[in-house]
Design a protein around this motif. Structure first.
Motif, PDB file in Angstrom:
ATOM      1  N   THR A   3      -8.146   3.752  -4.012  1.00 44.09           N
ATOM      2  CA  THR A   3      -7.872   2.741  -3.002  1.00 44.09           C
ATOM      3  C   THR A   3      -7.783   1.387  -3.687  1.00 44.09           C
ATOM      4  N   THR A   4      -6.670   0.680  -3.450  1.00 39.63           N
ATOM      5  CA  THR A   4      -6.400  -0.606  -4.095  1.00 39.63           C
ATOM      6  C   THR A   4      -6.347  -1.713  -3.060  1.00 39.63           C
ATOM      7  N   LEU A   5      -7.024  -2.814  -3.352  1.00 39.25           N
ATOM      8  CA  LEU A   5      -6.980  -4.018  -2.521  1.00 39.25           C
ATOM      9  C   LEU A   5      -6.177  -5.078  -3.252  1.00 39.25           C
ATOM     10  N   CYS A   6      -5.430  -5.882  -2.506  1.00 40.42           N
ATOM     11  CA  CYS A   6      -4.618  -6.918  -3.145  1.00 40.42           C
ATOM     12  C   CYS A   6      -4.498  -8.126  -2.229  1.00 40.42           C
ATOM     13  N   ARG A   7      -4.572  -9.310  -2.841  1.00 37.84           N
ATOM     14  CA  ARG A   7      -4.380 -10.549  -2.099  1.00 37.84           C
ATOM     15  C   ARG A   7      -3.705 -11.577  -2.992  1.00 37.84           C
ATOM     16  N   GLU A   8      -2.609 -12.118  -2.526  1.00 33.74           N
ATOM     17  CA  GLU A   8      -1.864 -13.157  -3.238  1.00 33.74           C
ATOM     18  C   GLU A   8      -1.544 -12.744  -4.673  1.00 33.74           C
ATOM     19  N   GLY A   9      -1.178 -11.475  -4.838  1.00 33.97           N
ATOM     20  CA  GLY A   9      -0.773 -10.966  -6.143  1.00 33.97           C
ATOM     21  C   GLY A   9      -1.900 -10.505  -7.034  1.00 33.97           C
ATOM     22  N   THR A  10      -3.126 -10.706  -6.629  1.00 39.32           N
ATOM     23  CA  THR A  10      -4.281 -10.268  -7.412  1.00 39.32           C
ATOM     24  C   THR A  10      -4.835  -8.993  -6.803  1.00 39.32           C
ATOM     25  N   ARG A  11      -5.018  -7.975  -7.612  1.00 41.36           N
ATOM     26  CA  ARG A  11      -5.458  -6.699  -7.077  1.00 41.36           C
ATOM     27  C   ARG A  11      -6.755  -6.222  -7.729  1.00 41.36           C
ATOM     28  N   VAL A  12      -7.428  -5.315  -7.020  1.00 41.66           N
ATOM     29  CA  VAL A  12      -8.608  -4.619  -7.522  1.00 41.66           C
ATOM     30  C   VAL A  12      -8.437  -3.152  -7.138  1.00 41.66           C
ATOM     31  N   ARG A  13      -8.484  -2.284  -8.146  1.00 38.67           N
ATOM     32  CA  ARG A  13      -8.248  -0.861  -7.907  1.00 38.67           C
ATOM     33  C   ARG A  13      -9.550  -0.054  -7.963  1.00 38.67           C
ATOM     34  N   THR A  14      -9.475   1.160  -7.424  1.00 40.88           N
ATOM     35  CA  THR A  14     -10.560   2.145  -7.513  1.00 40.88           C
ATOM     36  C   THR A  14     -11.867   1.575  -6.961  1.00 40.88           C
ATOM     37  N   VAL A  15     -11.777   1.041  -5.759  1.00 44.61           N
ATOM     38  CA  VAL A  15     -12.943   0.391  -5.145  1.00 44.61           C
ATOM     39  C   VAL A  15     -13.809   1.373  -4.346  1.00 44.61           C
ATOM     40  N   GLU A  16     -13.325   2.591  -4.120  1.00 46.40           N
ATOM     41  CA  GLU A  16     -13.946   3.471  -3.127  1.00 46.40           C
ATOM     42  C   GLU A  16     -15.363   3.923  -3.470  1.00 46.40           C
ATOM     43  N   HIS A  17     -15.656   4.199  -4.747  1.00 45.93           N
ATOM     44  CA  HIS A  17     -16.996   4.696  -5.081  1.00 45.93           C
ATOM     45  C   HIS A  17     -18.049   3.601  -4.915  1.00 45.93           C
ATOM     46  N   LEU A  18     -17.743   2.406  -5.357  1.00 47.31           N
ATOM     47  CA  LEU A  18     -18.669   1.285  -5.202  1.00 47.31           C
ATOM     48  C   LEU A  18     -18.868   0.958  -3.720  1.00 47.31           C
ATOM     49  N   LEU A  19     -17.784   0.867  -2.965  1.00 46.72           N
ATOM     50  CA  LEU A  19     -17.905   0.561  -1.548  1.00 46.72           C
ATOM     51  C   LEU A  19     -18.655   1.660  -0.801  1.00 46.72           C
ATOM     52  N   SER A  20     -18.481   2.901  -1.228  1.00 41.48           N
ATOM     53  CA  SER A  20     -19.204   4.007  -0.614  1.00 41.48           C
ATOM     54  C   SER A  20     -20.704   3.815  -0.781  1.00 41.48           C
ATOM     55  N   ALA A  21     -21.122   3.453  -1.992  1.00 37.78           N
ATOM     56  CA  ALA A  21     -22.549   3.238  -2.247  1.00 37.78           C
ATOM     57  C   ALA A  21     -23.079   2.065  -1.436  1.00 37.78           C
ATOM     58  N   LEU A  22     -22.347   0.962  -1.403  1.00 41.10           N
ATOM     59  CA  LEU A  22     -22.801  -0.220  -0.674  1.00 41.10           C
ATOM     60  C   LEU A  22     -22.933   0.077   0.815  1.00 41.10           C
TER      61      LEU A  22
END
Length: 313
Positions: free
Chosen positions: A81-100
């Motif tokens: 799962t990739t998040l992006c805003r104004e051309g800046t992205r962060v990928r592979t967020v699912e495991h960290l977000l799952s824990a949080l």
């Protein structure tokens, strides 16, 4: 892909009732950081997690760009799962977000340094859970020093999304229940697996879900590498299965580890429904079959009422 409420054509947003959980929003009691290899780029990535104020929710910061951990910023769901805003992205967020989400970190600032990915670590969310438990949680306060009650979304009527023979459906329920099924007929050692969870509290997640690792099919590895994916993949951060030879790097942590990992991913993707420090996973009985990040995030969009009777992906 169809996306609609069962038995009705009303917008999905009218199927949710937000209620107090009886507990106050939480954040980290202290700061910590973890470094590791990024799964898809193979580069080094460092993630620094900081306490955040009540109502801020969970958000990433990369190259001075703030990217809320929200479905509104999901741009890609191929193998992560990739998040992006104004051309800046962060990928592979699912495991960290799952824990949080599972451990109850409602508000958190997440800074990404190096690669544009959260490191894959051992392919599970166990190290994130352990790090969070080590620093502990504290009640989050807003800018005026006030605490805020945590809200949870209760489903009022059934909703589902489908794509071919894959589906994700949720029914009203007084508690969170998750049932997940996978089917890999071309890989006999995995084959068909089902997992039903009658509980999804913090301790159950930590003991039964967090340590389940991502998995891949050996015969598909070369194709993924050519496509520029899983450049940092190895037997140290995934369990690998061959259609003809079975598991290539045993032992498994659970007999049904692949199915448990799908639940881990689901919790991470559903966390994108969280708003202003609320709970992301809806209070419902959630049933998924042959799902993935695309199906999970399509379901979240339905929850937000971003689709009417149908939506094509």
């Amino acid at each position: 892909m169809t996306c609609r409420r069962l038995f009705t054509g009303l917008r999905a947003s009218k199927s949710i009732s937000w209620k107090q959980t009886g507990s106050l929003q939480k954040t980290l009691a202290s700061t910590f950081e973890i470094s590791g290899t990024a799964l898809h780029s193979g580069a080094l990535s460092t993630v620094k997690l900081f306490p955040a104020k009540a109502g801020e929710g969970r958000f990433f910061v990369r190259e001075r760009t703030r990217i809320p951990a929200s479905i509104d910023f999901v741009t890609e769901t191929t193998l992560c799962t990739t998040l992006c805003r104004e051309g800046t992205r962060v990928r592979t967020v699912e495991h960290l977000l799952s824990a949080l989400e599972a451990v109850g970190v409602d508000n958190c600032r997440i800074e990404i340094v190096g690669a544009d990915e959260v490191p894959i670590l051992d392919g599970s969310s166990r190290k994130w859970v352990e790090a969070i438990e080590q620093v502990g949680l504290s009640v989050a306060k807003d800018h005026d020093g006030n605490s805020t009650y945590k809200m949870a979304p209760y489903l009022l009527e059934p909703i589902h999304v489908t794509k071919s023979d894959s589906f994700l459906v949720a029914f009203p329920s007084p508690k969170v229940y998750i049932t997940y099924g996978i089917n890999f007929p071309q890989v006999p050692v995995i084959s068909s697996q089902w997992l039903s969870l009658a509980s999804m509290d913090k301790s159950f997640y930590a003991e039964q879900i967090a340590s389940s690792r991502t998995f891949c099919i050996y015969e598909e590895v070369e194709r993924l590498l050519v496509a520029g994916l899983i450049q940092g993949g190895s037997a140290e951060n995934a369990i690998v299965c061959s259609a003809s030879k079975g598991w290539l790097n045993p032992p498994l942590r659970f007999d049904d580890e692949p199915c448990r990992h799908k639940v881990l991913d689901l919790v991470g993707d559903l966390s994108l429904f969280a708003q202003a420090g609320s709970q992301g996973v809806p209070v419902a009985h959630i049933v998924a079959y042959k799902g993935g990040h695309s199906l999970h995030t399509a379901f979240v969009r339905c929850l937000l009422g971003l689709c009417e009777k149908s939506m094509e992906l």
